[in-house]
Design a protein around this motif. Sequence first.
Motif, PDB file in Angstrom:
ATOM      1  N   SER A   1       0.815  -1.213   0.000  1.00  0.00           N
ATOM      2  CA  SER A   1       0.000   0.000   0.000  1.00  0.00           C
ATOM      3  C   SER A   1       0.853   1.269   0.000  1.00  0.00           C
TER       4      SER A   1
ATOM      5  N   ARG B   1       2.202   1.931  -3.452  1.00  0.00           N
ATOM      6  CA  ARG B   1       1.132   2.383  -4.348  1.00  0.00           C
ATOM      7  C   ARG B   1       0.712   3.816  -4.042  1.00  0.00           C
ATOM      8  N   SER B   2       0.753   4.197  -2.792  1.00  0.00           N
ATOM      9  CA  SER B   2       0.412   5.570  -2.428  1.00  0.00           C
ATOM     10  C   SER B   2       1.432   6.551  -2.979  1.00  0.00           C
TER      11      SER B   2
ATOM     12  N   TYR C   1       0.926   6.765  -6.703  1.00  0.00           N
ATOM     13  CA  TYR C   1      -0.284   7.550  -6.970  1.00  0.00           C
ATOM     14  C   TYR C   1       0.019   9.045  -6.936  1.00  0.00           C
TER      15      TYR C   1
ATOM     16  N   THR D   1       1.434   0.903 -13.121  1.00  0.00           N
ATOM     17  CA  THR D   1       0.225   0.168 -12.735  1.00  0.00           C
ATOM     18  C   THR D   1      -0.621   0.911 -11.712  1.00  0.00           C
ATOM     19  N   SER D   2      -0.267   2.162 -11.419  1.00  0.00           N
ATOM     20  CA  SER D   2      -1.033   2.938 -10.451  1.00  0.00           C
ATOM     21  C   SER D   2      -2.390   3.322 -11.020  1.00  0.00           C
ATOM     22  N   SER D   3      -3.299   3.715 -10.130  1.00  0.00           N
ATOM     23  CA  SER D   3      -4.625   4.139 -10.586  1.00  0.00           C
ATOM     24  C   SER D   3      -4.538   5.357 -11.483  1.00  0.00           C
ATOM     25  N   LYS D   4      -3.552   6.208 -11.227  1.00  0.00           N
ATOM     26  CA  LYS D   4      -3.359   7.383 -12.076  1.00  0.00           C
ATOM     27  C   LYS D   4      -2.889   6.986 -13.466  1.00  0.00           C
TER      28      LYS D   4
ATOM     29  N   ARG E   1      -3.822   4.474 -15.155  1.00  0.00           N
ATOM     30  CA  ARG E   1      -4.945   4.004 -15.962  1.00  0.00           C
ATOM     31  C   ARG E   1      -5.580   5.140 -16.752  1.00  0.00           C
TER      32      ARG E   1
END
Length: 292
Positions: free
Chosen positions: A108, A111-112, A115, A208-211, A213
């Motif tokens: 986590s 990933r933070s 992000y 692969t971060s949400s950003k 995408r």
Amino acid sequence: MEAIDMEYYLISTEHLTDSLWFRDEEDFKIGMNHVAATVWVTGVSVLAFVLMTNHVHFVLACIRSAAEQFISQFKLRYSLYFQKKYGEKEFLRRNKVDIRRVGLERESLERSIAYVIMNPVAANIVLNASGYPWSSAASLFNVNPKRGRKLQEVSVREKRRVLRTALPLNGDWILGDDGYILPNCYVCVSEVETLFRSPSRLQYFLSTSSKARLTLERRADSLPAFRDHVLLSAADDLCRTLFQKESREMLSEVEVSELLRQLKRRLNADVAQLSRALGIQYERATRLLDSV
């Protein structure tokens, strides 16, 4: 302060929809220096941060109360500068803040951090996170750091003029040639690099971060958009050259509509960016762009 064996927090401010934290490069530089000053005052450990035009993000290693103190102090320091320059009082008082505890399970923390530093890429401002100057991204796995002078080599007068603070900051910190304290002086670079272990593993989390995408949804041949402060400067120029008006406040509704269309065509700006950069409500910007 070491980042090890600490609590971790992701701090995010609410995205302003019709105004900007940072309207030009001077604002960003002052913001960067206020990050450094606030780190010095609060003693928190910064793992990552980014200053976007209408919001900011930080990943800190500290206790909850210190995280709250950090963002409150940063907002206060920058608000005083903003008020003096633009005459707007309590500008950030209404800007809400979200502080979330970040665990170590399921990667986590990695990933933070990804992000946060991927924000400019997701906003289509730069192609790579390290290419954005107003964040900590370029400090990671960088064998060619920016150059500058140690603060102890800079005169008191120059420090007050450039940094906008009289705080006795760390004399070994580097004031970069671009006019702000280099993030690698106060960001926990070695700890973050140890966390990711290698540049390739960092790149994996970034990609692969949400950003990330959001970037995949764009066409492969799309180019980064112009930054908000560039769009704002272009808008002022167009006011003078197209309408012979000294400010956007002097434009008629028809002229504002034409200004938005010109900016959209010339700078490839979308409605959200036009609304944010020019301080126009999203619904009004949409209506003006759709008007004949």
